[in-house]
Design a protein around this motif. Structure first.
Motif: not given
Length: 104
Positions: A65-78, A91-104
């Motif tokens: 859903s778009d709402s889940k993607l928007n939540k990730l944008r609010k958490k810092g997804l560029k 590459a920015e999405v991959d970096k965001f995934i790597m820096l995201l705390p476990e379980g988030k």
């Protein structure tokens, strides 16, 4: 007269097993590095180009859903806007995934 030194069998076997375990551990680490090293850049460019649309990014992140993607944008997804379109750099999405705390 030379002294014969008697080494107990458990000490010898312990040393042999420790050496074998060390060799096995090293082999496993080398194989894992080889396998995962080959998998690092295995992304199908046809489905996930370096710059992805909103739908491609949702599919890449396994969200529906778009709402889940928007939540990730609010958490810092560029994201990048071009008029009405929103684009995501893989590459920015991959970096965001790597820096995201476990379980988030």
């Amino acid at each position: 007269m030379s002294e014969n030194r008697v080494v107990s069998m458990p000490n010898v076997m312990g040393a042999v097993f420790a050496d074998m375990n060390s060799q096995i551990d090293e082999y496993i680490l080398q194989r894992a590095a080889n396998i995962f090293g080959r998998m690092d850049n295995v992304v199908d460019e046809r489905y996930y180009p370096p710059v992805m649309s909103r739908d491609q990014c949702k599919h890449y992140l396994h969200i529906d859903s778009d709402s889940k993607l928007n939540k990730l944008r609010k958490k810092g997804l560029k994201s990048h806007k071009d008029g009405r379109s929103v684009w995501y750099v893989r590459a920015e999405v991959d970096k965001f995934i790597m820096l995201l705390p476990e379980g988030k």
